[in-house]
Structures are given as C-alpha cells and as structure tokens.
Design an enzyme around this catalytic site. Structure first.
Site, mmCIF file in Angstrom:
data_model
loop_
_atom_site.group_PDB
_atom_site.id
_atom_site.type_symbol
_atom_site.label_atom_id
_atom_site.label_comp_id
_atom_site.label_asym_id
_atom_site.label_seq_id
_atom_site.Cartn_x
_atom_site.Cartn_y
_atom_site.Cartn_z
ATOM 1 C CB SER A 165 65.551 46.078 16.368
ATOM 2 O OG SER A 165 64.458 46.186 17.310
ATOM 3 C CG ASP A 175 62.197 39.150 15.350
ATOM 4 O OD1 ASP A 175 61.404 39.575 16.157
ATOM 5 O OD2 ASP A 175 62.944 39.648 14.747
ATOM 6 C CG HIS A 186 63.640 41.290 18.134
ATOM 7 N ND1 HIS A 186 63.438 41.653 16.829
ATOM 8 C CD2 HIS A 186 63.899 42.276 18.941
ATOM 9 C CE1 HIS A 186 63.534 43.024 16.711
ATOM 10 N NE2 HIS A 186 63.777 43.382 18.028
#
Length: 405
Positions: A191, A345, A375
């Site tokens: 991320s 995501d 995610h």
C-alpha cells in the site's frame, strides 16, 4: 493513552450499535460476492467502522484525536521471542528499524529486505507488521529490516520517503555487518509502503555509490494521485479496507497535513489540462486491459480545472510522491520487479499501470493477481483471527519470488 482501555468499556455499547448497522447492511459500502470469505470481510468492516465511530466520539470529547485512537487500536500486541529469529530494535540514520535475522547457520550471505509498512502514511508501526516480517524472514531465510518512518499528518511529505531512503542507504553501507549479500538487496512494501518502495527504488536507480538493488516488491501500491476515477476506483469505491474517498484523504494528509479540497481532487479538478494531457500516456483507462473493465466503467467527461486547488497539491506531480509519473529514463533503470494486485481494490489499476510502464521499458516483472483479494488483505495475516486464505496465498507468492532471487 492509559485511560483508553477503561474508555473503551464505556463506549462499547455505541460500538455495538455501529456494528449492528453494518451487519444489517449499510448503504455506500460494498462486499462483492466474489471476494474471499465475504462474511468475514463484513466482520472486518464492522470493526473498522466501529473503531472510526469510537474515534470520532473520543475526538469530540477532547480525550484524543481520531487518528491517535486509530493508531492505538491498530498497533497490535507485543509478541514473544521467536525460536528461529534474532530480533533487535535499532536506528539507521536516526530512523527506528527492527532487524530480523535467521538463527540458522547459512552457507553464505543472505538476502536483505527493506520492508516499508502500509497504512496510508498515517497508520502502521513495527508492531503492526511484526507477524508479516517474521514470516518473510523465516520462510525466505532472509534478513528483514522493517522501517518505522515518520507518519502524517504530523510529518508531511517528504518525511516518510526521506526516512525510508535514509534507512535504505544506511543498510546498503553496512550489509556485511548483517551478513547480507550486496547483490541481493530488495525493497518491499504494501500500500503506502509500496509507494515508498517504488520511490526509493527510483531514487537509487543508476546510483554508482551504492550497491544496485536486486528487486522491488510492490504489494497493492498506491502510485498516483492524478486520477481517482480509474476503473478500479469506480468498481471498488465502497469495498473495504480502502474506500475511494479514504484513498484521496490519505494522499492529501500525507502531502499537506490536511484533507482540504478532497472533493475537487476526487473529481479531478486539481490537475491542469496540459499536465493531464502530458501524463495521459501513463495514467489512463486506455492502458488498463479490457478484462478488468467487465465489471463496469462509466466514461467521465472533463471537469473544470481549479487553479487555486492545483497550487495546494501540485507536488502530486513529483515522482517521489507519485512514482507512476517518473520519466522513462528512470523507469528503464529499475530492478526486476514483483507486483501484487487485488481485484477488489481501488489501487488495482495503479499496479496494472506501473506493470505496463515497467514492461514497456524492458524491466522484468512478475505479476501476481488475487482475483478474490481486497486491499489490505496481506496485512491481516495471522491478525486477531482475521486472516484470509487469499492473503496467505499472496504472502506466499512474495516468499516464492524472494526464493528465486
């Protein structure tokens, strides 16, 4: 913060109300039927929203900020000794790090992995990712250095990037001390950490004064803040753990320390037409394979450019903040890459677009796509009973890639 446990007990009834609202179905949030273990994901969403609700209450009472409470809840519990690893907390160039070294003897120098945690540049810590880092070190027989970079909004861009770069440079200068092979050093992150890993990798590309990085591992990275209406943003806008609005919120908090003009950024009013045209060759739905558009994409017309908003966010065009915008002369020097994306995501297309850029510039890319992933799924590995089989598959794909280096 010592008062928080007692306060939690007092506020649990309110959390239960928030949980009931989620379990009964809350408009605006989406649990796709194709996602891995949808019932468990709904439970995770319940906890996520309940935590946010409690954080808002604490902030309004003046006891602590919502962000401080969120960090407290996410920090994870301290783990005991690991029978297979030496673990020590150090500082690299004044940046806190945690070093994981396998206890078993080795025939030669090991791989070295710099790990940058996720959390939107706002959340996350060494403790939060302790289990993930232990797993990577044990299973790949590598030395792992987890970096505790400074967090927003207290520390704005480029603080996190500078901390990760400084820690990486220190490690590269002292590899022999940790028994690491200079030809097998990897940067890795998930991320926001994937964003930082990509930025550090670009900065070190072509540098002759440091050992060349062997690879970069980018796990559902966020790599641009020009377009929050790419197909993955449209399709997954309400899917946990990262909602479309939160992605813009985190990017703005990292950049400016506040989320002013979030709506204009979401609509795309923050980028001048000439720059949008310039970057369209790299940031465009046209570069997304058609197979990722079957769940629906709505063509959007141009939005009115607002110059005063651009003035506050123009650093979004810097590659150290948005690595997808780096010039080809930089991208073609990057090391072998591993990119993991998840179907459900909002950042899926950032990974797909960067994959294309790397391949177009002759960089070897290993791509692993979790068709039922969402995610943050890997950060939930062995976390309070919230592990998902798909996340374990993703983590093992990273280990397998590491073993190939």
């Amino acid at each position: 913060m010592a008062l928080l446990p007692a306060l939690l007990l007092l506020l649990l009834p309110l959390a239960a109300l928030a949980a009931a609202a989620v379990l009964l179905g809350l408009p605006g949030y989406d649990i796709p039927p194709g996602v891995n273990q949808p019932a468990k994901l709904r439970l995770v969403l319940t906890v996520l929203l309940g935590t946010a609700a409690l954080g808002r209450i604490l902030e309004k009472t003046g006891l602590c900020s919502q962000i401080t409470f969120g960090r407290y809840v996410r920090q994870g519990r301290k783990l005991g000794l690991d029978p297979k690893l030496f673990i020590q907390d150090l500082q690299f160039n004044k940046v806190p790090v945690r070093v994981y070294q396998p206890k078993a003897t080795s025939d030669g120098p090991r791989r070295g992995i710099l790990f940058f945690h996720g959390g939107g540049w706002v959340f996350g810590s060494l403790d939060t990712y302790e289990k993930v880092c232990r797993y990577l070190s044990r299973e790949s027989d590598s030395v792992v250095v987890s970096v505790q970079y400074r967090l927003a909004p207290e520390h704005k861009y480029p603080a996190a990037y500078e901390d990760c770069l400084n820690a990486t440079q220190h490690f590269l200068q002292h590899l022999e001390h940790y028994g690491v092979d200079p030809a097998r050093v990897i940067v890795c992150g998930d991320s926001a950490g994937g964003n930082l890993a990509a930025a550090v990798s670009q900065t070190l590309a072509g540098r002759a004064d440091f050992p060349k990085l062997r690879a970069q591992i980018l796990i559902y990275p966020g790599l641009q803040a020009l377009d929050f209406n790419l197909p993955s943003y449209q399709q997954n806008r309400g899917v946990p753990l990262l909602f479309r609005e939160r992605a813009a919120f985190f990017a703005l908090l990292y950049l400016n320390g506040d989320a002013l003009h979030m709506q204009e950024v979401l609509e795309g009013s923050h980028i001048p037409p000439d720059l949008r045209l310039k970057y369209r060759k790299w940031v465009s739905p046209d570069n997304i394979p058609e197979e990722f558009k079957v769940r629906g994409v709505k063509p959007l017309g141009p939005t009115d450019f607002i110059a005063e908003v651009y003035e506050t966010v123009k650093r979004f065009c810097e590659p150290n903040l948005c690595p997808l915008l780096a010039e080809d002369s930089v991208v073609h020097q990057l090391p072998e890459s591993f990119i993991l994306t998840c179907e459900y995501d909002v950042l899926r297309d950032d990974g797909l677009l960067y994959k294309k850029r790397l391949e177009d510039n002759g960089v070897r890319v290993t791509w692993y796509h979790l068709e039922d992933g969402f995610h943050g799924i890997i950060s939930l590995y062995d976390y309070c009973g919230f592990s998902f089989p798909s996340g374990k598959r993703g983590l093992d794909s990273v280990v397998n890639f590491l073993k190939s280096l």
